[in-house]
Design an enzyme around this catalytic site. Structure first.
Site, short mmCIF file in Angstrom:
data_model
loop_
_atom_site.label_atom_id
_atom_site.label_comp_id
_atom_site.label_asym_id
_atom_site.label_seq_id
_atom_site.Cartn_x
_atom_site.Cartn_y
_atom_site.Cartn_z
N THR A 96 14.80 48.37 61.91
CA THR A 96 15.68 48.47 60.74
C THR A 96 15.96 47.10 60.11
O THR A 96 16.52 47.02 59.03
CB THR A 96 17.03 49.11 61.11
N LYS A 97 15.58 46.03 60.83
CA LYS A 97 15.87 44.67 60.35
C LYS A 97 14.59 43.83 60.44
O LYS A 97 13.69 44.17 61.20
CB LYS A 97 16.92 44.00 61.25
N LYS B 48 11.21 39.27 73.44
CA LYS B 48 10.37 38.15 73.88
C LYS B 48 10.03 37.29 72.67
O LYS B 48 9.86 37.83 71.57
CB LYS B 48 9.06 38.69 74.44
N HIS C 200 15.76 60.97 51.78
CA HIS C 200 16.75 61.68 50.97
C HIS C 200 17.94 60.76 50.73
O HIS C 200 18.18 59.86 51.51
CB HIS C 200 17.24 62.94 51.69
C1 COA Z 1 19.96 56.48 58.23
C2 COA Z 1 19.15 56.30 56.97
C3 COA Z 1 19.29 57.52 56.08
C4 COA Z 1 19.61 55.03 56.25
O1 COA Z 1 20.84 55.21 55.63
P1 COA Z 1 21.50 54.03 54.79
O2 COA Z 1 22.81 54.48 54.34
O3 COA Z 1 20.53 53.54 53.74
O4 COA Z 1 21.69 52.96 55.91
P2 COA Z 1 21.31 51.42 55.99
O5 COA Z 1 19.84 51.26 55.86
O6 COA Z 1 22.18 50.67 55.03
O7 COA Z 1 21.70 51.10 57.48
C5 COA Z 1 23.04 51.18 58.00
C6 COA Z 1 23.01 50.71 59.45
O8 COA Z 1 22.35 51.69 60.23
C7 COA Z 1 21.21 51.13 60.89
N1 COA Z 1 20.17 52.15 60.88
C8 COA Z 1 19.60 52.74 59.80
N2 COA Z 1 18.71 53.66 60.19
C9 COA Z 1 18.69 53.65 61.54
C10 COA Z 1 17.95 54.37 62.52
N3 COA Z 1 17.04 55.31 62.16
N4 COA Z 1 18.16 54.09 63.81
C11 COA Z 1 19.10 53.13 64.17
N5 COA Z 1 19.84 52.43 63.28
C12 COA Z 1 19.64 52.68 61.99
C13 COA Z 1 20.86 49.87 60.06
O9 COA Z 1 20.19 48.89 60.83
C14 COA Z 1 22.24 49.41 59.64
O10 COA Z 1 22.81 48.73 60.72
P3 COA Z 1 23.94 47.56 60.50
O11 COA Z 1 25.14 48.21 59.90
O12 COA Z 1 24.15 47.01 61.87
O13 COA Z 1 23.33 46.54 59.55
C15 COA Z 1 17.62 56.05 57.26
O14 COA Z 1 17.43 54.82 57.92
C16 COA Z 1 17.01 57.17 58.08
O15 COA Z 1 16.99 57.12 59.31
N6 COA Z 1 16.52 58.22 57.36
C17 COA Z 1 16.05 59.43 57.96
C18 COA Z 1 14.58 59.50 57.77
C19 COA Z 1 14.04 60.76 58.40
O16 COA Z 1 14.25 61.05 59.56
N7 COA Z 1 13.28 61.51 57.59
C20 COA Z 1 12.68 62.71 58.02
C21 COA Z 1 12.17 63.51 56.85
S1 COA Z 1 13.46 64.10 55.78
#
Ligand code: COA
Length: 201
Positions: free
Chosen positions: A171-172, A189, A108
Site C-alpha cells: 500500500t506504500k 530486509k 469502487h
Molecule cells: C481499502 C481500499 C478501498 C482503499 O480505500 P481508501 O479510502 O482509498 O484508502 P487509502 O488508500 O487512503 O488507505 C487508507 C489506509 O489503509 C491502508 N490500506 C489500504 N488498503 C489496504 C489493504 N488492502 N490492506 C491493508 N491496508 C490497506 C493504507 O495503507 C492506509 O494506511 P495508513 O492510514 O496507515 O496510511 C483499497 O485499498 C482496497 O483494498 N480495495 C478493494 C479492492 C478489491 O478487493 N477489489 C475486488 C474487486 S471489487
C-alpha cells in the site's frame, strides 16, 4: 496430440488479441495461451505498450485513458491481472508471479451512499467503472521480483531490484534493494544488492 492442438489454437487467439489490442515494440515477446489485453471505455491500443522481449502471459485490463507499459524483458505470469485506469509501468527485467493483482484504483468508491446507488445499476454501468474510484499511478522499477498472490495498490512506486514476498499487500512505496512482506507490506530486509551471487551454472 489433442493438447498440442488445443495449445496452438489458444496461442493463435492470444497472438491475434495482442496484435489487435496492444502495441508490440521490438520482437521476441513470449505469449502464452492465456495472454489477453481487454480495452474498455475508449482505452487505446497505443496506450498499451509491450516492449522488446517481454512476457505478457496474464490478463491486462485497460480502461479510459489508462496507460500500461511493460518494459524490456519483464514478465507477468499466466493468472496475474493488471487493472489499469491511470498508469501502470513494469520495469525492465521485472518478474510478476502468479495470482497477483496490480491495480491502480480502488475498484469502487469508498463513499457508502455512492455504493448503495451503484448497487441499483446494471452490470457494466458507468457508475461501476474504475474511473469513478480513487486511482493513482503504479510504477514498478527494474529487476524487481513480485511474489505470488500479491496485491499492489494504487499510487505505489517500487524501487529497482526489490522483492515483494508472497501474499503481501503493498500500500506504500517500497525503497530500492529491499524485501517487503505482509499486509500492509513492510521492509523485512535491506541491501539485497550486496548479497553474494551464487555461482552461475
Ligand atoms: C481499502 C481500499 C478501498 C482503499 O480505500 P481508501 O479510502 O482509498 O484508502 P487509502 O488508500 O487512503 O488507505 C487508507 C489506509 O489503509 C491502508 N490500506 C489500504 N488498503 C489496504 C489493504 N488492502 N490492506 C491493508 N491496508 C490497506 C493504507 O495503507 C492506509 O494506511 P495508513 O492510514 O496507515 O496510511 C483499497 O485499498 C482496497 O483494498 N480495495 C478493494 C479492492 C478489491 O478487493 N477489489 C475486488 C474487486 S471489487
Amino acid at each position: 496430440m489433442f493438447n498440442k492442438l488445443r495449445k496452438s489454437y489458444y496461442l493463435r487467439i492470444s497472438k491475434k488479441n495482442l496484435e489487435h489490442n496492444a502495441t508490440l515494440q521490438g520482437g521476441n515477446h513470449t505469449i502464452g495461451p492465456k495472454s489477453r489485453v481487454f480495452l474498455s471505455n475508449g482505452a487505446k491500443k497505443e496506450n498499451v505498450i509491450l516492449k522488446e522481449g517481454c512476457w505478457p502471459r496474464g490478463s491486462i485490463f485497460v480502461s479510459y485513458d489508462g496507460v500500461f507499459i511493460m518494459h524490456e524483458h519483464s514478465q507477468i505470469d499466466e493468472s496475474t491481472k493488471i487493472q489499469c485506469v491511470n498508469r501502470i509501468e513494469i520495469g525492465a527485467y521485472t518478474s510478476i508471479s502468479e495470482n497477483t493483482i496490480v491495480c491502480d484504483n480502488n475498484n469502487h468508491p469508498v463513499s457508502p451512499s455512492y455504493r448503495k446507488k451503484m448497487r441499483l445499476t446494471p452490470s457494466g454501468h458507468k457508475m461501476r467503472t474504475w474511473k469513478y474510484s480513487a486511482n493513482a499511478p503504479i510504477i514498478i522499477g527494474e529487476n524487481c521480483w513480485i511474489g505470488a498472490n500479491v496485491r499492489i495498490c494504487k499510487g505505489v512506486t517500487i524501487g529497482d531490484n526489490s522483492v515483494v514476498a508472497a501474499c503481501s499487500v503493498v500500500t506504500k512505496d517500497v525503497p530500492a534493494n529491499c524485501i517487503v512482506a505482509g499486509n500492509p507490506a513492510k521492509v523485512v530486509k535491506t541491501d539485497i544488492d550486496k548479497l553474494p551471487e551464487p555461482p552461475f551454472p
